[in-house]
Enzyme design. Structure first.
Site, PDB file in Angstrom:
ATOM      1  N   HIS A  12     -21.886  43.437 -11.301  1.00 54.62           N
ATOM      2  CA  HIS A  12     -20.632  43.249 -10.539  1.00 54.62           C
ATOM      3  C   HIS A  12     -19.538  44.225 -10.984  1.00 54.62           C
ATOM      4  CE1 HIS A  12     -19.582  40.036 -13.798  1.00 54.62           C
ATOM      5  NE2 HIS A  12     -19.218  41.244 -14.187  1.00 54.62           N
ATOM      6  N   HIS A  59     -12.930  37.290 -15.377  1.00 58.76           N
ATOM      7  CA  HIS A  59     -12.662  38.175 -16.524  1.00 58.76           C
ATOM      8  C   HIS A  59     -11.199  38.056 -16.936  1.00 58.76           C
ATOM      9  CE1 HIS A  59     -16.199  39.818 -14.440  1.00 58.76           C
ATOM     10  NE2 HIS A  59     -16.527  40.433 -15.536  1.00 58.76           N
ATOM     11  N   HIS A 193     -24.584  46.464 -20.882  1.00 61.92           N
ATOM     12  CA  HIS A 193     -23.343  47.228 -20.984  1.00 61.92           C
ATOM     13  C   HIS A 193     -22.493  46.716 -22.141  1.00 61.92           C
ATOM     14  CE1 HIS A 193     -22.109  43.900 -18.312  1.00 61.92           C
ATOM     15  NE2 HIS A 193     -20.871  44.320 -18.171  1.00 61.92           N
ATOM     16  N   GLU A 240     -23.430  38.618 -20.100  1.00 63.86           N
ATOM     17  CA  GLU A 240     -23.233  38.113 -18.726  1.00 63.86           C
ATOM     18  C   GLU A 240     -24.551  37.677 -18.085  1.00 63.86           C
ATOM     19  OE1 GLU A 240     -19.240  40.547 -17.264  1.00 63.86           O
ATOM     20  OE2 GLU A 240     -21.179  41.334 -16.679  1.00 63.86           O
TER      21      GLU A 240
HETATM   22  C1  DHB Z   1     -17.609  47.134 -16.150  1.00 69.67           C
HETATM   23  C2  DHB Z   1     -18.638  46.199 -15.983  1.00 69.67           C
HETATM   24  C3  DHB Z   1     -18.334  44.829 -15.924  1.00 69.67           C
HETATM   25  O1  DHB Z   1     -19.273  43.850 -15.799  1.00 69.67           O
HETATM   26  C4  DHB Z   1     -17.029  44.412 -15.980  1.00 69.67           C
HETATM   27  O2  DHB Z   1     -16.785  43.090 -15.833  1.00 69.67           O
HETATM   28  C5  DHB Z   1     -16.005  45.327 -16.155  1.00 69.67           C
HETATM   29  C6  DHB Z   1     -16.308  46.698 -16.232  1.00 69.67           C
HETATM   30  C7  DHB Z   1     -17.895  48.596 -16.213  1.00 69.67           C
HETATM   31  O3  DHB Z   1     -19.055  49.019 -16.354  1.00 69.67           O
HETATM   32  O4  DHB Z   1     -16.952  49.385 -16.085  1.00 69.67           O
HETATM   33 FE    FE Z   2     -18.285  41.725 -15.973  1.00 69.93          FE
END
Ligand code: DHB
Ligand code: FE
Length: 285
Positions: A12, A59, A193, A240
């Site tokens: 997302h 978030h 990530h 997540e």
């Molecule tokens: C990014 C990914 C995320 O899941 C998020 O909540 C905020 C930023 C990103 O890769 O920039």
């Molecule tokens: Fe996220």
């Protein structure tokens, strides 16, 4: 009776929403990302449910660090996109289903999950970016949505097992609803990530591929994976992915293997590995 007939899983990433809103989807960086959702948009049109139960995390845009519920269900008839710092995304408000949400709340709480019930709530990129990817541009979203927020931003976050068990409870809750609703359930967030610290930018393709394999074939076993493994292998925000277990556990009987309609994986998109699955529940005679 209401029934869950399919589940959808997708990252997302907020920059995907920005690329979408600013018509940058054909740019060389973004084209391969959006290409992975071409099938999905057609599948979605051909298989439109009445309601989507959309498992996502806020978030700290609706909630903030003064109060973060572990599991929170959206009870309202409408949810506006939140302002994440540069104005709300130019997408329509999300229409809820108050009668169905009330039933889900009642049943899931009776089964032992003390949900927080949100009668007012705004939804951030965790919910709206997956909607854009699956429905494309529209003046009004074609389905009703019940947002289900999971805390994955402030420790302690719920275990994979707890998320899986919540999915089982949601399945029961859906199937005890009198109306003939076709329901889909989505799990969002992930894949690997890490947005901060010395390991920022971490991507683990092998681990992500294994996660997708196990999510499809053996989610019960995947549910016992400890948090530390997500964080070590998939980065701090890789956690997540526990939300995907809610959707997977809810979509069919334990031991049944769903039909994989679509699987997509792409690196990079912003700081994140994009993962995406569409699973259909086995058709019963
Ligand atoms: C990014 C990914 C995320 O899941 C998020 O909540 C905020 C930023 C990103 O890769 O920039
Ligand atoms: Fe996220």
């Amino acid at each position: 009776m209401a029934k869950i007939t399919a589940s959808v899983y997708t990252s997302h990433i907020p920059a995907v929403g920005v690329a979408w809103d600013l018509n940058k989807t054909a740019e060389p960086y973004w084209q391969p990302v959006f290409a992975g959702y071409e099938y999905s948009k057609q599948w979605q049109q051909d298989n439109q449910p009445d309601v989507v139960i959309l498992v996502y995390n806020d978030h700290t845009n609706n909630f903030d660090f003064s109060l973060i519920p572990t599991f929170a269900l959206g009870m309202n008839h409408e949810f506006q996109p939140s302002d994440e710092g540069w104005g709300p995304r130019p997408v329509p408000p999300v229409e809820g289903d108050q009668a169905f949400a009330s039933h889900l709340a009642h049943s899931v709480i009776e089964q032992g999950f003390d949900l927080t019930l949100c009668y007012e709530m705004q939804v951030d990129h965790g919910l709206t970016v997956p909607m854009s990817l699956m429905f494309g541009k529209c003046d009004k979203w074609p389905v009703k949505v019940i947002p289900l927020h999971v805390n994955v931003v402030q420790y302690p976050v719920p275990s994979g097992q707890r998320c899986y068990d919540l999915g089982r409870a949601i399945k029961k809750a859906v199937e005890s609803y009198d109306e003939n609703l076709n329901v889909h359930i989505w799990g969002t967030g992930g894949m690997s990530h890490q947005l901060q610290g010395p390991r920022a930018g971490l991507i683990n393709k092998e681990w992500d591929a294994q996660f997708l394999d196990e999510l499809i074939a053996d989610p019960k076993n995947l549910a016992i994976k400890p948090h530390i493994e997500y964080v070590r292998e998939a980065g701090s925000e890789g956690i997540e992915l526990v939300m995907w277990l809610v959707a997977r556990a809810a979509m069919c009987e334990e031991g049944e293997v769903p039909e994989v309609k679509h699987r997509f994986y792409h690196v990079p998109a912003s700081n994140t590995a994009v993962g995406h699955l569409i699973l259909e529940a086995p058709k019963k005679p």
